[in-house]
Design an enzyme around this catalytic site. Sequence first.
Site, PDB file in Angstrom:
ATOM      1  N   CYS A   1       0.852  -1.190   0.000  1.00 14.17           N
ATOM      2  CA  CYS A   1       0.000   0.000   0.000  1.00 14.17           C
ATOM      3  C   CYS A   1       0.882   1.231   0.000  1.00 14.17           C
ATOM      4  O   CYS A   1       1.614   1.458   0.949  1.00 14.17           O
ATOM      5  CB  CYS A   1      -0.870  -0.015   1.236  1.00 14.17           C
ATOM      6  N   GLN A   2       0.832   1.989  -1.036  1.00 17.60           N
ATOM      7  CA  GLN A   2       1.642   3.210  -1.092  1.00 17.60           C
ATOM      8  C   GLN A   2       0.729   4.393  -0.886  1.00 17.60           C
ATOM      9  O   GLN A   2       0.207   4.966  -1.842  1.00 17.60           O
ATOM     10  CB  GLN A   2       2.352   3.313  -2.438  1.00 17.60           C
TER      11      GLN A   2
END
Length: 358
Positions: A71-72
């Site tokens: 998850c960025q």
Amino acid sequence: MRMIDLFAGCGGMTKGFEDEGFVPAFAVEWERRAAATYEENFGPHVVAADITEIPDSEFPAADVVVGGPPCQGFSQLGTRDPDDPRNSLWAEYARVVAHVQPSVFVLENVPQFLKSGQYGLMEDWTNNDGPLAGYELVSGVLNAADYGVPQRRKRAILIGSRVGTPSLPEATHGDQLGREPWLGLREAFAGIPFTAGPSTLPDRSRDDGIAGPFKAEELHLSRNPKEISLLRYDAVPPGGGRFDLPEELLPACWANKPTGTTDVMGRLEWDRPALTIRTEFYKPEKGRYLHPQYDVANPDDRVNRPITHWEAARIQTFPDDFKWCGTKIEIARQIGNAVPPLLARVIARHLRDTLLDA
Ligand SMILES: C[S@@+](CC[C@H](N)C(=O)[O-])C[C@H]1O[C@@H](n2cnc3c(N)ncnc32)[C@H](O)[C@@H]1O
């Protein structure tokens, strides 16, 4: 039934699928020590490279593709823009699924994923002209403890299928009628000595220079806490945390922050599952990681240390014969990042029973 693991880490997800009879055929993991752990346990088919650099032609045929792009920076509103650079790894996941055309794919992520733009993108991509056209999706947040893992770890699971309508596995453990009780740490830690071993890993490395492989019992690593830390650990009973610290032992950062972060300096409980094991479980100031053994009346019968890597791996349901590679910090990251193999196995069995055998 052949499977591919993208963003494979040490292979927690693969382990569960393999235990259920699936055959790991290919994996991608760019962190070379995590890839080494994967290789020691599942074979040399893991490619230690950036997924964006692996062309379609290198991915073999498979029935199942699993994996969770990291998850960025999820944003609640999210951007459903496929060109947003934060979405590039999701596009990579979709690219591989579109090329391999597995019967089923499984994606694991933090619960916020289901409210993010990345999730919206996955939905958009299943539209007629999208790269995932032909797949039906189901998603939900599963608590690993509800499936027999001694850990309350909540994760978003998304299943895509082009061979029938997918569903999520039914919970088997918990308070509800007809379920078995949650597992606690008493079962999870069976046979592990209270006294931790040395503070360093054995001096062993592979031909490529990566440290390891190490057995679980070699990961029973002690730490060298300061006297004040030991006093703090000793002040916290099972189920307690930083709010149990007397004023003289309270670090300034917590004294000035009277609410929130309730789990820090927390002590685990023998007959309850652990909370989420994250990548720095060896730091009591980061969560509920103190060993559960604590006799209120007898200070000599207290284990005043955080859980060790071995104990964390047990909480994550890795078997003791799993082999680990890398530094202490890196192995902890592999453990904390993993999907508990037992949860993965429940998902694998459910897919086989509902979609793949049909
Ligand atoms: C959450 S972990 C995966 C855990 C794994 N599913 C398991 O069960 O053990 C995500 C992994 O993606 C890897 N990763 C991140 N970006 C990558 C990229 N561009 N190419 C390949 N791997 C990548 C990270 O190194 C990390 O190990």
